[in-house]
Design a protein around this motif. Sequence first.
Motif, PDB file in Angstrom:
ATOM      1  N   THR A  23       0.863  -1.175   0.000  1.00  0.00           N
ATOM      2  CA  THR A  23       0.000   0.000   0.000  1.00  0.00           C
ATOM      3  C   THR A  23       0.908   1.236   0.000  1.00  0.00           C
ATOM      4  OG1 THR A  23      -0.082   0.009   2.416  1.00  0.00           O
ATOM      5  CG2 THR A  23      -1.834  -1.197   1.274  1.00  0.00           C
ATOM      6  N   ILE A  24       0.337   2.396   0.041  1.00  0.00           N
ATOM      7  CA  ILE A  24       1.146   3.614   0.014  1.00  0.00           C
ATOM      8  C   ILE A  24       1.915   3.784   1.320  1.00  0.00           C
ATOM      9  CG2 ILE A  24       1.082   6.128  -0.195  1.00  0.00           C
ATOM     10  CD1 ILE A  24      -1.340   5.758  -2.062  1.00  0.00           C
ATOM     11  N   GLY A  25       1.263   3.543   2.444  1.00  0.00           N
ATOM     12  CA  GLY A  25       1.899   3.700   3.747  1.00  0.00           C
ATOM     13  C   GLY A  25       2.500   2.410   4.274  1.00  0.00           C
ATOM     14  N   ALA A  26       3.392   2.543   5.258  1.00  0.00           N
ATOM     15  CA  ALA A  26       4.150   1.401   5.783  1.00  0.00           C
ATOM     16  C   ALA A  26       3.499   0.709   6.976  1.00  0.00           C
ATOM     17  CB  ALA A  26       5.548   1.857   6.170  1.00  0.00           C
ATOM     18  N   PHE A  27       2.368   1.190   7.474  1.00  0.00           N
ATOM     19  CA  PHE A  27       1.777   0.587   8.668  1.00  0.00           C
ATOM     20  C   PHE A  27       0.717  -0.458   8.358  1.00  0.00           C
ATOM     21  CE2 PHE A  27       3.854   4.102  10.752  1.00  0.00           C
ATOM     22  CZ  PHE A  27       4.169   3.589  12.002  1.00  0.00           C
ATOM     23  N   TYR A  28      -0.121  -0.210   7.366  1.00  0.00           N
ATOM     24  CA  TYR A  28      -1.259  -1.094   7.105  1.00  0.00           C
ATOM     25  C   TYR A  28      -0.798  -2.516   6.764  1.00  0.00           C
ATOM     26  CZ  TYR A  28      -5.454  -3.112   5.136  1.00  0.00           C
ATOM     27  OH  TYR A  28      -6.511  -3.946   4.874  1.00  0.00           O
ATOM     28  N   GLY A  29      -1.238  -3.467   7.567  1.00  0.00           N
ATOM     29  CA  GLY A  29      -0.989  -4.880   7.291  1.00  0.00           C
ATOM     30  C   GLY A  29       0.443  -5.351   7.480  1.00  0.00           C
ATOM     31  N   THR A  30       1.304  -4.540   8.118  1.00  0.00           N
ATOM     32  CA  THR A  30       2.718  -4.921   8.225  1.00  0.00           C
ATOM     33  C   THR A  30       3.168  -5.245   9.647  1.00  0.00           C
ATOM     34  OG1 THR A  30       3.508  -2.647   8.549  1.00  0.00           O
ATOM     35  CG2 THR A  30       3.295  -3.437   6.251  1.00  0.00           C
ATOM     36  N   GLY A  31       2.380  -4.906  10.648  1.00  0.00           N
ATOM     37  CA  GLY A  31       2.789  -5.118  12.030  1.00  0.00           C
ATOM     38  C   GLY A  31       3.816  -4.115  12.527  1.00  0.00           C
ATOM     39  N   LEU A  32       4.058  -3.043  11.778  1.00  0.00           N
ATOM     40  CA  LEU A  32       5.085  -2.078  12.140  1.00  0.00           C
ATOM     41  C   LEU A  32       4.805  -1.414  13.487  1.00  0.00           C
ATOM     42  CD1 LEU A  32       7.675  -0.530  11.603  1.00  0.00           C
ATOM     43  CD2 LEU A  32       6.362   1.032  10.120  1.00  0.00           C
ATOM     44  N   ALA A  33       3.572  -1.021  13.747  1.00  0.00           N
ATOM     45  CA  ALA A  33       3.266  -0.334  15.013  1.00  0.00           C
ATOM     46  C   ALA A  33       3.621  -1.221  16.203  1.00  0.00           C
ATOM     47  CB  ALA A  33       1.800   0.079  15.064  1.00  0.00           C
ATOM     48  N   ASP A  34       3.255  -2.482  16.148  1.00  0.00           N
ATOM     49  CA  ASP A  34       3.565  -3.404  17.245  1.00  0.00           C
ATOM     50  C   ASP A  34       5.065  -3.587  17.407  1.00  0.00           C
ATOM     51  OD1 ASP A  34       0.878  -3.748  17.832  1.00  0.00           O
ATOM     52  OD2 ASP A  34       0.694  -5.546  16.573  1.00  0.00           O
ATOM     53  N   GLU A  35       5.780  -3.714  16.309  1.00  0.00           N
ATOM     54  CA  GLU A  35       7.234  -3.883  16.369  1.00  0.00           C
ATOM     55  C   GLU A  35       7.896  -2.658  16.998  1.00  0.00           C
ATOM     56  OE1 GLU A  35      10.928  -5.550  16.167  1.00  0.00           O
ATOM     57  OE2 GLU A  35       9.070  -6.590  15.645  1.00  0.00           O
ATOM     58  N   LEU A  36       7.435  -1.466  16.643  1.00  0.00           N
ATOM     59  CA  LEU A  36       7.991  -0.245  17.218  1.00  0.00           C
ATOM     60  C   LEU A  36       7.700  -0.166  18.717  1.00  0.00           C
ATOM     61  CD1 LEU A  36       7.222   2.368  14.408  1.00  0.00           C
ATOM     62  CD2 LEU A  36       9.427   1.297  14.949  1.00  0.00           C
ATOM     63  N   ARG A  37       6.471  -0.494  19.099  1.00  0.00           N
ATOM     64  CA  ARG A  37       6.115  -0.468  20.521  1.00  0.00           C
ATOM     65  C   ARG A  37       6.944  -1.471  21.313  1.00  0.00           C
ATOM     66  NH1 ARG A  37       0.722   0.058  18.473  1.00  0.00           N
ATOM     67  NH2 ARG A  37       0.111   2.230  18.657  1.00  0.00           N
ATOM     68  N   THR A  38       7.165  -2.655  20.752  1.00  0.00           N
ATOM     69  CA  THR A  38       7.984  -3.678  21.407  1.00  0.00           C
ATOM     70  C   THR A  38       9.380  -3.139  21.693  1.00  0.00           C
ATOM     71  OG1 THR A  38       6.751  -5.474  20.390  1.00  0.00           O
ATOM     72  CG2 THR A  38       8.979  -5.989  21.111  1.00  0.00           C
ATOM     73  N   ARG A  39       9.885  -2.286  20.825  1.00  0.00           N
ATOM     74  CA  ARG A  39      11.229  -1.712  20.990  1.00  0.00           C
ATOM     75  C   ARG A  39      11.227  -0.433  21.836  1.00  0.00           C
ATOM     76  NH1 ARG A  39      14.941  -2.838  15.818  1.00  0.00           N
ATOM     77  NH2 ARG A  39      14.086  -4.848  15.178  1.00  0.00           N
ATOM     78  N   GLY A  40      10.075  -0.036  22.337  1.00  0.00           N
ATOM     79  CA  GLY A  40      10.001   1.155  23.181  1.00  0.00           C
ATOM     80  C   GLY A  40      10.001   2.465  22.432  1.00  0.00           C
ATOM     81  N   VAL A  41       9.719   2.434  21.148  1.00  0.00           N
ATOM     82  CA  VAL A  41       9.735   3.644  20.318  1.00  0.00           C
ATOM     83  C   VAL A  41       8.511   4.506  20.621  1.00  0.00           C
ATOM     84  CG1 VAL A  41       9.559   4.487  17.932  1.00  0.00           C
ATOM     85  CG2 VAL A  41      11.103   2.587  18.490  1.00  0.00           C
ATOM     86  N   ARG A  42       8.771   5.804  20.767  1.00  0.00           N
ATOM     87  CA  ARG A  42       7.697   6.782  20.993  1.00  0.00           C
ATOM     88  C   ARG A  42       7.612   7.822  19.887  1.00  0.00           C
ATOM     89  NH1 ARG A  42       8.799   7.783  27.375  1.00  0.00           N
ATOM     90  NH2 ARG A  42       8.196   5.703  28.042  1.00  0.00           N
ATOM     91  N   SER A  43       8.738   8.017  19.177  1.00  0.00           N
ATOM     92  CA  SER A  43       8.796   9.035  18.116  1.00  0.00           C
ATOM     93  C   SER A  43       9.358   8.411  16.852  1.00  0.00           C
ATOM     94  CB  SER A  43       9.713  10.195  18.524  1.00  0.00           C
ATOM     95  OG  SER A  43       9.267  10.807  19.698  1.00  0.00           O
ATOM     96  N   VAL A  44       8.907   8.913  15.714  1.00  0.00           N
ATOM     97  CA  VAL A  44       9.452   8.474  14.434  1.00  0.00           C
ATOM     98  C   VAL A  44       9.964   9.683  13.669  1.00  0.00           C
ATOM     99  CG1 VAL A  44       8.023   6.396  14.288  1.00  0.00           C
ATOM    100  CG2 VAL A  44       7.197   8.515  13.260  1.00  0.00           C
ATOM    101  N   VAL A  45      11.106   9.483  13.007  1.00  0.00           N
ATOM    102  CA  VAL A  45      11.726  10.498  12.160  1.00  0.00           C
ATOM    103  C   VAL A  45      11.542  10.025  10.729  1.00  0.00           C
ATOM    104  CG1 VAL A  45      13.892  11.633  11.549  1.00  0.00           C
ATOM    105  CG2 VAL A  45      13.381  11.118  13.961  1.00  0.00           C
ATOM    106  N   MET A  46      10.871  10.824   9.919  1.00  0.00           N
ATOM    107  CA  MET A  46      10.476  10.427   8.571  1.00  0.00           C
ATOM    108  C   MET A  46      11.431  10.951   7.502  1.00  0.00           C
ATOM    109  SD  MET A  46       7.733   8.664   9.168  1.00  0.00           S
ATOM    110  CE  MET A  46       7.566   8.345   7.424  1.00  0.00           C
ATOM    111  N   THR A  47      11.842  10.045   6.595  1.00  0.00           N
ATOM    112  CA  THR A  47      12.654  10.379   5.429  1.00  0.00           C
ATOM    113  C   THR A  47      12.163   9.552   4.252  1.00  0.00           C
ATOM    114  OG1 THR A  47      14.290   8.643   5.770  1.00  0.00           O
ATOM    115  CG2 THR A  47      14.677  10.712   6.911  1.00  0.00           C
ATOM    116  N   GLY A  48      12.574   9.923   3.037  1.00  0.00           N
ATOM    117  CA  GLY A  48      12.304   9.084   1.881  1.00  0.00           C
ATOM    118  C   GLY A  48      11.549   9.767   0.763  1.00  0.00           C
TER     119      GLY A  48
END
Length: 178
Positions: free
Chosen positions: A92-117
């Motif tokens: 899809t256009i975004g990286a979160f839908y259907g990828t489990g990214l949010a859960d993986e970030l939370r597991t690592r203790g991430v609170r902020s994201v820095v966007m590039t690309g």
Amino acid sequence: MPALLTNPCPAGRTALIVVDLMPRIVEQDMGPHKGADVVARASRLVTAFRRAGGTVVLVRVDRPGVAEQPPGSGFVPEMEPQPGDIVVVKQTIGAFYGTGLADELRTRGVRSVVMTGLATTMGVESTARAASDHGFEVIFVADAMSGMTAAEHDHALTVVLPRFGEVVTTDEVLDRLS
């Protein structure tokens, strides 16, 4: 949201998300920054995040429903995944839908994201909107992303993206990464 310009950027709670730095996208005519310039700045950020112990998320897109992806669908050499990186292959256009990214970030203790690309108003913006919806603070690196046109990129940076997070430069992130 804490202001990156006045507060340190703690690597242990921050993920760098690098969107669609794939040869077939980087080689397109972009504006205001050339794809190669975006890759160079993103590479500086990737190196710094890895050294500081931060999370690096490398995102690329696969076209759904095709037997073979077009040439240039892997990562550019500068974005070759390293141990500890999160690799997201989206359809899809975004990286979160259907990828489990949010859960993986939370597991690592991430609170902020820095966007590039690439591109600012496509993969970057879509991913950032979803990150905000998932409760992450969002920081946009203006010179480590580019639009399909300079006007599109500039409009996003001045009108749309500040509603979701802070817009800064590569050097500002590097100066505050702790």
